[in-house]
Structures are given as C-alpha cells and as structure tokens.
Design an enzyme around this catalytic site. Structure first.
Site, PDB file in Angstrom:
ATOM      1  N   ARG A  92       0.877  -1.178   0.000  1.00 23.60           N
ATOM      2  CA  ARG A  92       0.000   0.000   0.000  1.00 23.60           C
ATOM      3  C   ARG A  92       0.909   1.221   0.000  1.00 23.60           C
ATOM      4  NH1 ARG A  92      -2.824   2.935   4.431  1.00 23.60           N
ATOM      5  NH2 ARG A  92      -4.771   3.860   3.638  1.00 23.60           N
ATOM      6  N   ASN A 169      -7.081   8.127   2.563  1.00 26.52           N
ATOM      7  CA  ASN A 169      -6.713   7.558   3.861  1.00 26.52           C
ATOM      8  C   ASN A 169      -7.526   8.170   5.000  1.00 26.52           C
ATOM      9  OD1 ASN A 169      -4.667   5.952   5.502  1.00 26.52           O
ATOM     10  ND2 ASN A 169      -4.394   8.000   6.385  1.00 26.52           N
ATOM     11  N   GLU A 170      -8.058   7.313   5.872  1.00 23.95           N
ATOM     12  CA  GLU A 170      -8.733   7.730   7.108  1.00 23.95           C
ATOM     13  C   GLU A 170      -9.508   9.037   6.918  1.00 23.95           C
ATOM     14  OE1 GLU A 170      -5.695   7.730  10.124  1.00 23.95           O
ATOM     15  OE2 GLU A 170      -5.258   5.593   9.837  1.00 23.95           O
ATOM     16  N   HIS A 236      -8.609   0.137   9.980  1.00 19.98           N
ATOM     17  CA  HIS A 236      -7.279   0.298  10.565  1.00 19.98           C
ATOM     18  C   HIS A 236      -7.361  -0.079  12.039  1.00 19.98           C
ATOM     19  CE1 HIS A 236      -6.011   3.383   7.239  1.00 19.98           C
ATOM     20  NE2 HIS A 236      -6.392   2.203   6.775  1.00 19.98           N
ATOM     21  N   TYR A 238      -5.722  -0.171  15.537  1.00 22.18           N
ATOM     22  CA  TYR A 238      -4.733   0.275  16.513  1.00 22.18           C
ATOM     23  C   TYR A 238      -5.333   0.099  17.914  1.00 22.18           C
ATOM     24  CZ  TYR A 238      -2.081   2.009  12.527  1.00 22.18           C
ATOM     25  OH  TYR A 238      -1.379   2.091  11.352  1.00 22.18           O
ATOM     26  N   GLU A 265      -4.379  -1.133   7.791  1.00 21.16           N
ATOM     27  CA  GLU A 265      -3.253  -0.734   8.643  1.00 21.16           C
ATOM     28  C   GLU A 265      -3.430  -1.401   9.995  1.00 21.16           C
ATOM     29  OE1 GLU A 265      -2.494   3.394   9.305  1.00 21.16           O
ATOM     30  OE2 GLU A 265      -2.752   3.953   7.196  1.00 21.16           O
ATOM     31  N   TRP A 294       1.467  -1.492   9.115  1.00 22.98           N
ATOM     32  CA  TRP A 294       2.079  -0.156   9.071  1.00 22.98           C
ATOM     33  C   TRP A 294       3.360  -0.201   9.906  1.00 22.98           C
ATOM     34  CZ3 TRP A 294       0.611   4.254   6.452  1.00 22.98           C
ATOM     35  CH2 TRP A 294       1.405   5.377   6.706  1.00 22.98           C
TER      36      TRP A 294
END
Length: 552
Positions: A92, A169-170, A236, A238, A265, A294
């Site tokens: 990516r 992105n995001e 994503h 996290y 991610e 990531w």
C-alpha cells in the site's frame, strides 16, 4: 496512520466495545445478513464476488503486505524490491494530492505502478491528504481525492489487474464522521462516472478505526451504491482493537454479511492503546482476509517503533518487522503471489520498448496529425496512448492500435505538447516517448509564408536540397511543421534544421529547437540529402502549420 510525524489521536473514552465470538457470529449473522453481488459491468481486472476479492482470472486474492510512505520518501523506491523479498504480495503506497504535501504527479504514479509490477507486487495506491478530515487542519475531502485520481488517470488506465485505488486515507477524524457514508458513495460514483474500472478501496472514519461503527453499519449501502459492485472496505486496527473479542466481532460481521474487508493498517503498539496483533494475524488468516501492516520505515513523531526495518535497511528488521514477516500467521507463512504474475500470458511483466518521437503533420487551426515509429514487445503491442502534457499533468487524448493519430478540437494559434506510450496485452506500459510540440495555425490565408526550394548538388541516384522558410506575416512563428509532396520518387535520407517524416511521397518536417522561432520578416533554412531514380523535380506546393505558402 496519520502521517510519519504524528500519531493517531485516542478515541473518546466512551467508544463502544463489541463482545461476540466469531463462531457464534458466523452462525447467527450469515442467514440474516448475507448479500449477493448485484448485477454489474464486466470487470477488467480485480473484482468482488460474494464478499471475496478475486483477480480477473477468478483466483481468490488475499493481501499480505505492508504500507510504504512513498510521498515522503520518493528516493526510497527501491524499498518495493525489499518488501517483495520479504515475501509480501501487496504494498500500500502513500501518495499525496498536493494539498498537504508535494503532489505525486502522473509520471510519478506511473513509475510507482511500473516498479510494483517489476517486483510482482499488487499496488494499493492511497491519497493521504484526506487523513482526519473535519478534525485535522489542512485535510481535504474525499471529493478532492477523487479529483486527484481523475487527474492521474492516464497512469492507471489499463492497470486494473495490478492496481487497487484506495480513494482516501482515514477520511474523517472524530468530528463530522457521520457524513462518511454519503461522501464515500459520492466519491465512488465520481470515479465510476470518470471511467475508473478498478477495484476501489474505502477507509473507515474515526481515524480509520470506526469505533462508532459508521462503516460497519453502512457498508452494505455503500457497496450497493457502486454501479460496478467492486468496492473493498478497509479497517485500521490500533488501540481500539486491543482485545480478541473486538477484533473477531468486527471482522466476523463483514464476513457474515459477505462484504469484502481488509485490515489496511495495524501495528503491534500505539499511543492510543495496545492492539492485539496476534489475534489480528490469526483471525484474518482464519477468515481469509487480507492485511497490510504499518509501515516499512520512516515513521516519526513518537511512533518510530512502528518501523519494520531500521533506516530503510532490509537487513535490519525490528521486533515488529520480525513479528509481521516471520512470525506465526505472518507474511512469510501465508502470502501467495498474485496469479497475474504466474507463468503464461498473465505473467508478462516486461513493458514494450519506447515508441519513436512523434512527428507532426497536417496541422490546421483545430487539428494535428501525429505519427511515430512502432514500439516492440515479445508478446505484441496492442495499442498506443497519446497524451497531452501540461506542466506536470498528462491527459490521454486518444488511444489507437496504429502508429498515427489525428487530434481534433484544438484551439487556433496554440502550442500543444504531446507524447506517446505503448501497451501490451498484459497491460504493461512503455516509457514515454520523447515529446513533440504542435502549434496550430491561426487560420490565416495564403501569403503569411513563402518557401524557397532548390537542388544544390546532384549525383547518380541522389541529390542535396535546400529549403528556406520565410515568415511574411506580421507576428513571429514559434514552432512549425512544413509539409510538401515530392512529385518524383525522391526519398529523404538525412536532414539538418528539421525532423522529417516521410510516408510515400508525403513529407512532413517538424522544427528543431534552433529553427523553431521565425520572427516576422525573418527566415530559417534547412538542408537535406535524398535518393532519387532518374530525376528530382521540385515540389509545387507547401503548407506551414496548415496554412498554404507561396512558392518563392
């Protein structure tokens, strides 16, 4: 991730926490949420069917790869080869629309795609300038990101087998994220209306972590809004995803609903919490979902621990890099190369040779004809893209199977710069040809130019000629194309002062830099050698930039 110099903000303390187990979810939700794939246009590359990402061949493709921060480290393009060597099948790539960082123009995007293909990687390309829109200063909308993709489309057309377009992105932080659904649908429609046939990827809001479940709960309607039914969702993971239950629940709901999902991610640690990377790797493998860790290298702002290698050195794996590449359920153990790179016609990754420099002929006030020498390719050249170059931007103006094209709809008395790319059956694109400038005529009448033609030397079977072009108009000529027809069997073998293209008896000569400018009342002279049979009669008519000239 937000940028290489900042980390994700923590979600609100009231962020919901899901608590189901995946086995129970699959049994409960499958009959309730199963969605079939709606009727859609025939795919030209990757496609989605029943919640699975398939290659054009029908091969099920599961992403196993990493993120690479290209736009901040354009000099680290060799990282793609290193990422491939570690076993990844996908990368990516972080790009910029130019709104927050230096724009990655068409040529740069084409170079990234070519390098991905050279290294047998599937390219997921994303625009990073949308990160945290509504909360992050300077962030731009998904609509603006779609405009960027449209602007670099010439680098992506024909690459549907190798490229997935991650729109932005995001695209929302923790403010205004309820607009995600409508804005995502609009961006998808914008790209489809512009002719994009690629699989599209859309990121979740809430800095990509979807703690409010906006993407999860609206994914079905977003997917249905894509007329090609070819959109993949990206979560994503996290700090929000710090327990096995949360990870299993979120991923399982998409699988049960037959909606395509990847973990676009994730990391092993983060400032907003400690993600459970072991469960992410285990459950994605269990469910057959893709993941992209990531990130390769270059992180800053306190999240340097997310580097997989130190200082872009592939021989210096960090603890995170060792876990992702070589650990249980990691890339080395689970990655399978895309079928498009396997042996046979689909495995062709060699681009055609570069086409010859275009020559300009038949210029009028609204059109010009370009001709070029053919490119070569072991499996055959299937076509050519003619592009107009304006600053750093390229626009495909026509595609042809032949080695010439007439370009229409041009403005009078205007200079245009063109170049040509060749394509082969596998979708590989050549390097760009040298550029050529075509200057349309003003539509003026005969008498704005005069041409003198004379034979200066002769020998058996050949002769030397001289052509003088005089500007008899009141304004300077900046770039020109001179055309004439030989009345005999003459054929030019060498020329100075211009670049000739001869087809049969038709001759077109384009200016070179030192003869391009002809001031009012000024002149330029060019010479040539040519072959002949038994005579070398002089041409009787000449046109300069499409306007007839008097013969001096």
């Amino acid at each position: 991730m937000r940028t290489r110099t900042a980390h994700l903000p923590p979600p609100p303390s009231t962020a919901p926490r899901a608590a189901g187990l995946i086995a129970a979810l699959l049994g409960l939700l499958l009959p309730l949420l199963a969605l079939g794939t709606p009727a859609h246009a025939a795919p030209t590359g990757f496609r989605v069917e029943n919640g699975r990402l398939l290659e054009a061949s029908g091969n099920d493709f599961v992403m196993r790869g990493v993120n690479h921060a290209h736009t901040w480290y354009t000099d680290r393009i060799s990282s793609l080869a290193h990422i491939k060597a570690k076993g990844a099948n996908t990368v990516r790539v972080v790009l910029s629309s130019g709104d927050r960082w230096t724009a990655d123009d068409t040529a740069d995007v084409a170079a990234v795609v070519a390098r991905c293909k050279q290294n047998r990687l599937i390219c997921v390309l994303e625009v990073h300038d949308t990160t945290g829109y509504g909360e992050q200063s300077g962030a731009v909308t998904l609509s603006r990101a779609a405009d960027y993709w449209i602007g670099v489309r010439s680098a992506l057309t024909g690459q549907e087998d190798h490229v997935i377009v991650n729109i932005g992105n995001e695209p929302y932080g923790n403010t205004g994220y309820t607009n995600w659904t409508a804005d995502t649908k609009a961006a998808i429609r914008k790209l489809r209306d512009a002719g994009f046939d690629h699989t599209l990827m859309v990121d979740a809001p809430n800095w990509g972590q979807d703690w409010a479940f906006t993407m999860r709960d609206n994914a079905a309607s977003v997917f249905a809004a894509d007329p090609d039914a070819n959109t993949v969702f990206s979560i994503h993971m996290y700090g929000v995803f710090d327990t096995a239950a949360e990870i299993s629940d979120y991923l399982g709901r998409f699988v049960a609903a037959r909606l395509p999902l990847v973990v676009g991610e994730f990391g092993h640690d983060h400032s907003d919490g400690d993600p459970d990377e072991d469960t992410i790797l285990a459950v994605t493998r269990q469910l057959g979902l893709g993941y992209l860790g990531w990130s390769w290298s270059g992180n800053g702002g306190g999240v340097e621990y997310l580097d997989m290698v130190a200082d872009f050195d592939p021989d210096r794996l960090t603890g995170w890099g060792e876990r992702l590449f070589d650990g249980a359920n990691g890339i080395a153990a689970t990655s399978e190369e895309a079928a498009v790179y396997s042996s046979g016609p689909g495995g062709d990754t060699t681009a055609p040779t570069t086409p010859g420099t275009p020559a300009v002929s038949s210029v009028t006030s609204s059109s010009a004809t370009l001709s070029w020498t053919a490119a070569t390719d072991a499996n055959g050249v299937t076509g050519y893209d003619v592009v107009r170059i304006d600053g750093g931007d390229e626009t495909v103006v026509t595609t042809t199977a032949g080695t010439s094209a007439t370009l229409t709809g041009l403005s009078p008395a205007t200079s245009y710069t063109f170049a040509v790319y060749a394509r082969d059956a596998a979708g590989n694109r050549s390097q760009r040809s040298a550029t050529v400038t075509a200057t349309t005529s003003s539509g003026g009448s005969q008498g704005a130019c005069a041409v003198g033609y004379r034979v200066t030397n002769e020998w058996p079977g050949g002769f030397q000629g001289e052509v003088t072009i005089r500007n008899t108009g009141s304004s300077a000529v900046d770039g020109w194309t001179l055309n004439w027809t030989f009345p005999g069997a003459q054929r030019i073998t060498h020329m100075w002062g211009g670049t000739p293209l001869q087809t049969g008896s038709e001759v077109s000569v384009a200016s070179v830099p030192y003869t391009a400018a002809i001031p009012a009342a000024g002149s330029v002279t060019l010479g040539f050698t040519a072959t002949m049979t038994d005579r070398d009669p002089s041409p009787s008519a000449f046109t300069l930039n499409g306007s007839a000239c008097s013969v001096a």
